[in-house]
Design an enzyme around this catalytic site. Sequence first.
Site, PDB file in Angstrom:
ATOM      1  N   SER A   1     -86.157  25.010  27.000  1.00  0.00           N
ATOM      2  CA  SER A   1     -86.173  23.555  27.086  1.00  0.00           C
ATOM      3  C   SER A   1     -84.859  22.952  26.582  1.00  0.00           C
ATOM      4  O   SER A   1     -84.300  23.417  25.592  1.00  0.00           O
ATOM      5  CB  SER A   1     -87.312  22.999  26.233  1.00  0.00           C
ATOM      6  OG  SER A   1     -88.513  23.586  26.638  1.00  0.00           O
TER       7      SER A   1
ATOM      8  N   TYR B   1     -98.232  12.242  25.267  1.00  0.00           N
ATOM      9  CA  TYR B   1     -96.833  12.491  25.585  1.00  0.00           C
ATOM     10  C   TYR B   1     -96.590  13.701  26.487  1.00  0.00           C
ATOM     11  O   TYR B   1     -97.124  14.783  26.230  1.00  0.00           O
ATOM     12  CB  TYR B   1     -96.044  12.689  24.278  1.00  0.00           C
ATOM     13  CG  TYR B   1     -94.561  12.614  24.521  1.00  0.00           C
ATOM     14  CD1 TYR B   1     -93.944  11.377  24.652  1.00  0.00           C
ATOM     15  CD2 TYR B   1     -93.802  13.750  24.677  1.00  0.00           C
ATOM     16  CE1 TYR B   1     -92.592  11.292  24.919  1.00  0.00           C
ATOM     17  CE2 TYR B   1     -92.456  13.675  24.942  1.00  0.00           C
ATOM     18  CZ  TYR B   1     -91.850  12.437  25.055  1.00  0.00           C
ATOM     19  OH  TYR B   1     -90.518  12.360  25.332  1.00  0.00           O
TER      20      TYR B   1
ATOM     21  N   ARG C   1     -87.215  10.368  27.535  1.00  0.00           N
ATOM     22  CA  ARG C   1     -87.337  10.957  28.872  1.00  0.00           C
ATOM     23  C   ARG C   1     -87.255   9.929  29.984  1.00  0.00           C
ATOM     24  O   ARG C   1     -87.550   8.756  29.779  1.00  0.00           O
ATOM     25  CB  ARG C   1     -88.707  11.651  28.982  1.00  0.00           C
ATOM     26  CG  ARG C   1     -88.912  12.805  28.022  1.00  0.00           C
ATOM     27  CD  ARG C   1     -88.201  14.037  28.488  1.00  0.00           C
ATOM     28  NE  ARG C   1     -88.335  15.163  27.571  1.00  0.00           N
ATOM     29  CZ  ARG C   1     -88.385  16.424  27.963  1.00  0.00           C
ATOM     30  NH1 ARG C   1     -88.330  16.741  29.225  1.00  0.00           N
ATOM     31  NH2 ARG C   1     -88.444  17.388  27.076  1.00  0.00           N
TER      32      ARG C   1
ATOM     33  N   HIS D   1     -90.561  29.175  34.377  1.00  0.00           N
ATOM     34  CA  HIS D   1     -89.876  27.986  33.843  1.00  0.00           C
ATOM     35  C   HIS D   1     -88.435  28.007  34.362  1.00  0.00           C
ATOM     36  O   HIS D   1     -87.505  28.289  33.611  1.00  0.00           O
ATOM     37  CB  HIS D   1     -89.926  28.075  32.310  1.00  0.00           C
ATOM     38  CG  HIS D   1     -89.510  26.841  31.602  1.00  0.00           C
ATOM     39  ND1 HIS D   1     -89.031  26.846  30.307  1.00  0.00           N
ATOM     40  CD2 HIS D   1     -89.514  25.539  31.976  1.00  0.00           C
ATOM     41  CE1 HIS D   1     -88.765  25.616  29.927  1.00  0.00           C
ATOM     42  NE2 HIS D   1     -89.041  24.806  30.921  1.00  0.00           N
TER      43      HIS D   1
ATOM     44  N   LYS E   1     -96.630  21.526  32.284  1.00  0.00           N
ATOM     45  CA  LYS E   1     -96.596  22.787  31.529  1.00  0.00           C
ATOM     46  C   LYS E   1     -97.972  23.468  31.509  1.00  0.00           C
ATOM     47  O   LYS E   1     -98.068  24.691  31.599  1.00  0.00           O
ATOM     48  CB  LYS E   1     -96.115  22.522  30.107  1.00  0.00           C
ATOM     49  CG  LYS E   1     -94.775  21.820  30.019  1.00  0.00           C
ATOM     50  CD  LYS E   1     -93.673  22.611  30.653  1.00  0.00           C
ATOM     51  CE  LYS E   1     -92.318  21.980  30.380  1.00  0.00           C
ATOM     52  NZ  LYS E   1     -91.236  22.745  31.010  1.00  0.00           N
TER      53      LYS E   1
ATOM     54  N   ASP F   1     -87.313  22.310  36.904  1.00  0.00           N
ATOM     55  CA  ASP F   1     -88.020  22.804  35.715  1.00  0.00           C
ATOM     56  C   ASP F   1     -88.937  24.000  35.975  1.00  0.00           C
ATOM     57  O   ASP F   1     -89.053  24.862  35.126  1.00  0.00           O
ATOM     58  CB  ASP F   1     -88.845  21.658  35.104  1.00  0.00           C
ATOM     59  CG  ASP F   1     -89.328  21.963  33.693  1.00  0.00           C
ATOM     60  OD1 ASP F   1     -88.563  22.562  32.927  1.00  0.00           O
ATOM     61  OD2 ASP F   1     -90.474  21.606  33.356  1.00  0.00           O
TER      62      ASP F   1
ATOM     63  N   ARG G   1     -93.684  18.041  22.735  1.00  0.00           N
ATOM     64  CA  ARG G   1     -94.767  19.008  22.842  1.00  0.00           C
ATOM     65  C   ARG G   1     -95.118  19.558  21.453  1.00  0.00           C
ATOM     66  O   ARG G   1     -94.276  19.601  20.572  1.00  0.00           O
ATOM     67  CB  ARG G   1     -94.352  20.169  23.747  1.00  0.00           C
ATOM     68  CG  ARG G   1     -94.310  19.811  25.228  1.00  0.00           C
ATOM     69  CD  ARG G   1     -93.993  21.017  26.084  1.00  0.00           C
ATOM     70  NE  ARG G   1     -92.615  21.453  25.936  1.00  0.00           N
ATOM     71  CZ  ARG G   1     -92.205  22.448  25.177  1.00  0.00           C
ATOM     72  NH1 ARG G   1     -93.085  23.168  24.490  1.00  0.00           N
ATOM     73  NH2 ARG G   1     -90.940  22.777  25.092  1.00  0.00           N
TER      74      ARG G   1
ATOM     75  N   CYS H   1     -81.804  22.933  27.671  1.00  0.00           N
ATOM     76  CA  CYS H   1     -80.565  23.720  27.740  1.00  0.00           C
ATOM     77  C   CYS H   1     -79.772  23.341  28.990  1.00  0.00           C
ATOM     78  O   CYS H   1     -78.917  24.099  29.437  1.00  0.00           O
ATOM     79  CB  CYS H   1     -80.861  25.210  27.788  1.00  0.00           C
ATOM     80  SG  CYS H   1     -81.189  25.922  26.187  1.00  0.00           S
TER      81      CYS H   1
HETATM   82  C1  OXD Z   1     -89.669  21.249  28.381  1.00  0.00           C
HETATM   83  C2  OXD Z   1     -89.723  20.207  29.418  1.00  0.00           C
HETATM   84  O1  OXD Z   1     -89.947  20.962  27.206  1.00  0.00           O
HETATM   85  O2  OXD Z   1     -89.364  20.521  30.558  1.00  0.00           O
HETATM   86  O3  OXD Z   1     -89.354  22.392  28.722  1.00  0.00           O
HETATM   87  O4  OXD Z   1     -90.128  19.086  29.123  1.00  0.00           O
HETATM   88 MN    MN Z   2     -89.090  22.614  30.799  1.00  0.00          MN
END
Ligand code: OXD
Ligand code: MN
Length: 590
Positions: A259, A208, A375, A237, A217, A286, A80, A261
Amino acid sequence: MATAAHTLQPLSQLSAAVSEWVNSVRELTQPRAVRWCEGTDAEARELTALLLSRGELTALNPEFFPGCHLYRSAPNDVARVEHLTYICTRSQEDAGPNNHWMDPQQAHARMRELFRGCMRERTLYVIPYCMGPLDSPLSRCGVEITDSPYVVLNMLIMTRAGRAALERIAIERTFVRGLHSIGELDPERRFIMHFPEELAIESYGSGYGGNALLGKKCHALRIASWQARKESWLAEHMLIVGLQSPRGETHYLACAFPSACGKTNLAMLIPPASLPGWRVFTVGDDIAWLHPGADGRLWAINPEAGYFGVVPGTNPQTNRNAYEMIRRDTLFTNVALTADSQPWWEGLPSGVPVLDWQGRPYDPARGPAAHPNSRFTVSARRNPSYSPHAEDARGVPISALVFGGRRREVAPLVYEARDWQHGVLVGASLASETTAAAVGQVGVTRRDPMAMQPFCGYNFGDYWQHWLDVGARLARPPPIYHVNWFRRDANGKFLWPGYGENLRVLTWMIERCAGRVGAAESAIGRLPRPEDLNLRGLDLEPQALGALLAVDPALWRKEIVELREYLGRYGKHLPAALLAELGITEQRLG
Ligand code: OXD
Ligand code: MN
C-alpha cells in the site's frame, strides 16, 4: 402505455437468495427503511443531495472542481485496521500465521450482538455489484448491505453496481454476502470479519475505505484469493498497465506493491520527453484477477471500476493524469480546504489551506493539513490514460509480473527471477517500509509477500503452493521481476528519480520479453548492465547507477537468514520448492 422503466421487475424480486438474506438482515438490524440500489446517476445525485443536506458532504468550488465533494470521516476512522481484521475459517491452520483468526461460530455470535438493532433510525441500502466487466466470465459478484450513504456513493463509483449486477447474480445463483454497519464508529466496537468458506464478510464500526467498501480489499482480495485457489486463478494486489512501444506493440504488466508505494502513479505513468514514442495505458491501479488462458498465458482483469487513491503528493509532476482526473466528479475524503473551497493537500504546488482535514482552522503545529491517508474516489473512465482494453471481457494478456517494495537498501533497482519457481520466492520475499495506509507505526520494514500480507484470505504457505501450481500449468508463464524505486544513499537521499523515469526499467523488461536486450547473471537473478538500460536524457551519476545495480553479498546473506526464519513460520505448509530456491541463491552468494 407502460414504458420500459415501468415494466422493470422490482430489484427485491430478482433473486430469491438475495431477498431472503436481506430480510434476515433487516430483522436483525431493524432499519427504518430498506433501499435497493439501481446503480443510476439519478440515485447517486439523490444520495449526494442527502449527504449535503445533512452537512456530511461539502460541495467544492464548482468553477475549479465541478461535481466534486469533500467528506470528513471520524478522526479515529482514517485507515484500514489490520489488527481488527480476521479470517474466520473452521480450522485455524487454513487462515495461517499471516492472519488474525477467530472461530466462525464465535465470530458470528459476536457480530450478531453488534449488528442487533444497529440500523434503527437508519436506512439499510442493498448494493448488488459486479467485480469486473459485467459480461466477463472472469468477473465475480457480491451484494453489500450498508447503513452508510457515503459507502453507497463510493461503491457506485468503485464497482459495477445496481440492476445489471443483480441480474447476473440471479442467473449465477452465487454471490459474496457483505454486511456492513458504521455502528457507533467506536474503535472498541470495530471488527472486519471474513468467512471465506461461506463467501461472507461482516464489517462493523468503521465507515472508511478498505474497512467499509467491501467490494475492494474484503471481497476482491481476501475472499477472492480463496475463491481463486479453488478455481485455479490468482487474485492479487497488483496494478495492470499497458505499455505501447514506438514499434506499436503493447505489453501488459501486472505489478504488486504494498500500500502507498506508488501503484496509482505507476499505473498512470507519463513517459518522460526523452523516451519519445512510448505510450502508457491504465487497466487497473490496485487489484488484478489473473486467469490462465487457453493459450497458456495469464490474462488479467481489473475487478474495480474506479480508483480509491491516496491524495497527498498528487501533482502535475508526480501524476499529471491523476491530477487532471480528480478535478471533476470526484469524492474527496479527509483533504484540507482553501478559503475558496478548493481541496488542498500536501504536495500541491499552490494554494493555501485554511481548514485542515478535520475542518479546524489549519495550524501547522497540529500536523499536516490533509490527512496522509486522505483519498480520492473517482471513476476509472475519468483517467486520461484509461486503456481502451480495460473493459475487455477476456482481459488483457500479461507479458511480465513485477514485485516491488520500499527498501532503502538491499534490493537493487531491478532484477529478473531465474524462472517462475524462483519468481514465486522473489514475491514471497517482498518486504517494505510501512506507510499511512494502515493504522500503526510508519516506516518500519515488514515482510509483505506478494504485497498481500494484509489481504491474503488464507495460509500463505498454501498460497505460495497455489502460485507454484498455477505457474506449472502455464505453457507460457510470464517472466517475474523485482523492482525497488526507493533505494537511498548513505545520506538518505533517493538514488533513483522514480515516477515517469520508472518507464526506463519497465522498457528493459519489455525488451527482455522480446529478446532484444541483455542482462548479467547475479546470485539473486539477472540484472541489467548499465548499457542495457535506456538512460538517454537522464541525469544520473555513474556512481548512483552503480549503487542502484549493486548486489551486496553480505547484506543478501543476512537477508537470506532472515527470510529463512520468516518462511520457517509456515511449517509444513511451506512448499519445499521455495526452500530449494533459497538454497540456490545462498549457494550462488558463496
Ligand atoms: C491499500 C489501498 O491500502 O489500496 O492498499 O487502499
Ligand atoms: Mn491497495
